[in-house]
Design a protein around this motif. Structure first.
Motif, PDB file in Angstrom:
ATOM      1  N   UNK A  91       0.810  -1.216   0.000  1.00  0.00           N
ATOM      2  CA  UNK A  91       0.000   0.000   0.000  1.00  0.00           C
ATOM      3  C   UNK A  91       0.844   1.268   0.000  1.00  0.00           C
ATOM      4  N   UNK A  92       0.477   2.270  -0.814  1.00  0.00           N
ATOM      5  CA  UNK A  92       1.259   3.498  -0.903  1.00  0.00           C
ATOM      6  C   UNK A  92       0.941   4.540   0.167  1.00  0.00           C
ATOM      7  N   UNK A  93      -0.193   4.369   0.868  1.00  0.00           N
ATOM      8  CA  UNK A  93      -0.555   5.343   1.901  1.00  0.00           C
ATOM      9  C   UNK A  93      -1.425   4.671   2.953  1.00  0.00           C
ATOM     10  N   UNK A  94      -1.708   5.396   4.029  1.00  0.00           N
ATOM     11  CA  UNK A  94      -2.444   4.833   5.157  1.00  0.00           C
ATOM     12  C   UNK A  94      -3.886   4.486   4.809  1.00  0.00           C
ATOM     13  N   UNK A  95      -4.460   5.185   3.848  1.00  0.00           N
ATOM     14  CA  UNK A  95      -5.851   4.944   3.488  1.00  0.00           C
ATOM     15  C   UNK A  95      -6.049   3.630   2.752  1.00  0.00           C
ATOM     16  N   UNK A  96      -4.981   3.105   2.153  1.00  0.00           N
ATOM     17  CA  UNK A  96      -5.124   1.892   1.356  1.00  0.00           C
ATOM     18  C   UNK A  96      -4.357   0.704   1.928  1.00  0.00           C
ATOM     19  N   UNK A  97      -4.123   0.719   3.239  1.00  0.00           N
ATOM     20  CA  UNK A  97      -3.445  -0.420   3.850  1.00  0.00           C
ATOM     21  C   UNK A  97      -4.313  -1.660   3.708  1.00  0.00           C
ATOM     22  N   UNK A  98      -3.667  -2.795   3.560  1.00  0.00           N
ATOM     23  CA  UNK A  98      -4.426  -4.048   3.457  1.00  0.00           C
ATOM     24  C   UNK A  98      -4.591  -4.669   4.840  1.00  0.00           C
ATOM     25  N   UNK A  99      -5.489  -5.592   4.950  1.00  0.00           N
ATOM     26  CA  UNK A  99      -5.758  -6.244   6.238  1.00  0.00           C
ATOM     27  C   UNK A  99      -4.541  -7.019   6.741  1.00  0.00           C
ATOM     28  N   UNK A 100      -3.613  -7.321   5.858  1.00  0.00           N
ATOM     29  CA  UNK A 100      -2.408  -8.052   6.295  1.00  0.00           C
ATOM     30  C   UNK A 100      -1.296  -7.131   6.799  1.00  0.00           C
ATOM     31  N   UNK A 101      -1.437  -5.821   6.616  1.00  0.00           N
ATOM     32  CA  UNK A 101      -0.434  -4.870   7.111  1.00  0.00           C
ATOM     33  C   UNK A 101      -0.608  -4.704   8.619  1.00  0.00           C
ATOM     34  N   UNK A 102       0.498  -4.669   9.357  1.00  0.00           N
ATOM     35  CA  UNK A 102       0.424  -4.636  10.820  1.00  0.00           C
ATOM     36  C   UNK A 102      -0.418  -3.473  11.376  1.00  0.00           C
ATOM     37  N   UNK A 103      -0.414  -2.268  10.770  1.00  0.00           N
ATOM     38  CA  UNK A 103      -1.231  -1.204  11.363  1.00  0.00           C
ATOM     39  C   UNK A 103      -2.734  -1.501  11.353  1.00  0.00           C
ATOM     40  N   UNK A 104      -3.186  -2.389  10.482  1.00  0.00           N
ATOM     41  CA  UNK A 104      -4.611  -2.678  10.380  1.00  0.00           C
ATOM     42  C   UNK A 104      -5.088  -3.700  11.412  1.00  0.00           C
ATOM     43  N   UNK A 105      -4.195  -4.269  12.149  1.00  0.00           N
ATOM     44  CA  UNK A 105      -4.574  -5.239  13.180  1.00  0.00           C
ATOM     45  C   UNK A 105      -4.908  -4.487  14.470  1.00  0.00           C
ATOM     46  N   UNK A 106      -6.175  -4.490  14.823  1.00  0.00           N
ATOM     47  CA  UNK A 106      -6.633  -3.744  16.001  1.00  0.00           C
ATOM     48  C   UNK A 106      -5.885  -4.147  17.271  1.00  0.00           C
ATOM     49  N   UNK A 107      -5.443  -5.401  17.344  1.00  0.00           N
ATOM     50  CA  UNK A 107      -4.745  -5.875  18.546  1.00  0.00           C
ATOM     51  C   UNK A 107      -3.410  -5.166  18.764  1.00  0.00           C
ATOM     52  N   UNK A 108      -2.895  -4.491  17.739  1.00  0.00           N
ATOM     53  CA  UNK A 108      -1.630  -3.752  17.875  1.00  0.00           C
ATOM     54  C   UNK A 108      -1.821  -2.387  18.535  1.00  0.00           C
ATOM     55  N   UNK A 109      -3.070  -1.960  18.698  1.00  0.00           N
ATOM     56  CA  UNK A 109      -3.364  -0.630  19.225  1.00  0.00           C
ATOM     57  C   UNK A 109      -4.038  -0.754  20.586  1.00  0.00           C
ATOM     58  N   UNK A 110      -3.462  -0.131  21.594  1.00  0.00           N
ATOM     59  CA  UNK A 110      -3.959  -0.279  22.959  1.00  0.00           C
ATOM     60  C   UNK A 110      -4.852   0.875  23.406  1.00  0.00           C
ATOM     61  N   UNK A 111      -4.713   2.025  22.798  1.00  0.00           N
ATOM     62  CA  UNK A 111      -5.455   3.184  23.256  1.00  0.00           C
ATOM     63  C   UNK A 111      -5.497   4.226  22.144  1.00  0.00           C
ATOM     64  N   UNK A 112      -6.413   5.166  22.266  1.00  0.00           N
ATOM     65  CA  UNK A 112      -6.466   6.318  21.363  1.00  0.00           C
ATOM     66  C   UNK A 112      -6.752   7.540  22.224  1.00  0.00           C
TER      67      UNK A 112
END
Length: 157
Positions: A50-71
């Motif tokens: 993916x070339x930018x954050x809007x087009x990340x695929x489900x296999x890219x680590x940022x798209x895995x909700x378990x990687x994010x603990x808080x907002x």
């Protein structure tokens, strides 16, 4: 050479804007990567496809909700007169000031700097808030800013 001179960087104005200019002697610590270096960093650290954050695929680590603990809300601190990052961010990121960080706007637009420089001038970096991510060299913590004024706190895997 892996970097563009700041004078050639298309978004240089975010660091020289009259409302909050970065002091001249600190501009040298803001190093935009050239396109080839940025693309390589992006491929190795964010997404191979993916070339930018809007087009990340489900296999890219940022798209895995378990990687994010808080907002947390960053916009209120950005709008405030005080220069500090939101307290929750500085509590989450316990890096030394000399840690190299990468502020990633998209595949061909990444800035390398030091944590101390980012902390001091984070508002400049967020003039463009279309999903940029902050990563630290050899660090697992990550920050993912969105244009709605939130930043996700997480760990990259």
């Amino acid at each position: 050479m892996s970097y563009l001179p700041l004078d050639e960087y298309q978004r240089k104005w975010i660091f020289t804007h009259q409302s909050m200019p970065v002091p001249e002697d600190e501009l040298e610590f803001i190093k935009p990567m050239n396109q080839a270096r940025a693309a390589q960093f992006w491929k190795e650290n964010i997404s191979a496809q993916s070339p930018d954050m809007e087009r990340l695929s489900s296999s890219d680590w940022p798209m895995k909700e378990s990687n994010w603990t808080d907002a947390v809300d960053w916009m209120a601190a950005w709008d405030a007169d005080e220069p500090e990052l939101p307290e929750e961010v500085t509590a989450f990121i316990d890096w030394q000031d000399d840690v190299t960080v990468y502020f990633c706007y998209e595949k061909y637009n990444i800035i390398e700097t030091k944590w101390s420089t980012f902390k001091k001038h984070w508002k400049n970096f967020l003039f463009y808030d279309d999903g940029p991510m902050l990563l630290g060299r050899r660090r697992s913590q990550a920050l993912w800013f969105d244009s709605k004024g939130n930043v996700k706190l997480g760990e990259r895997t």
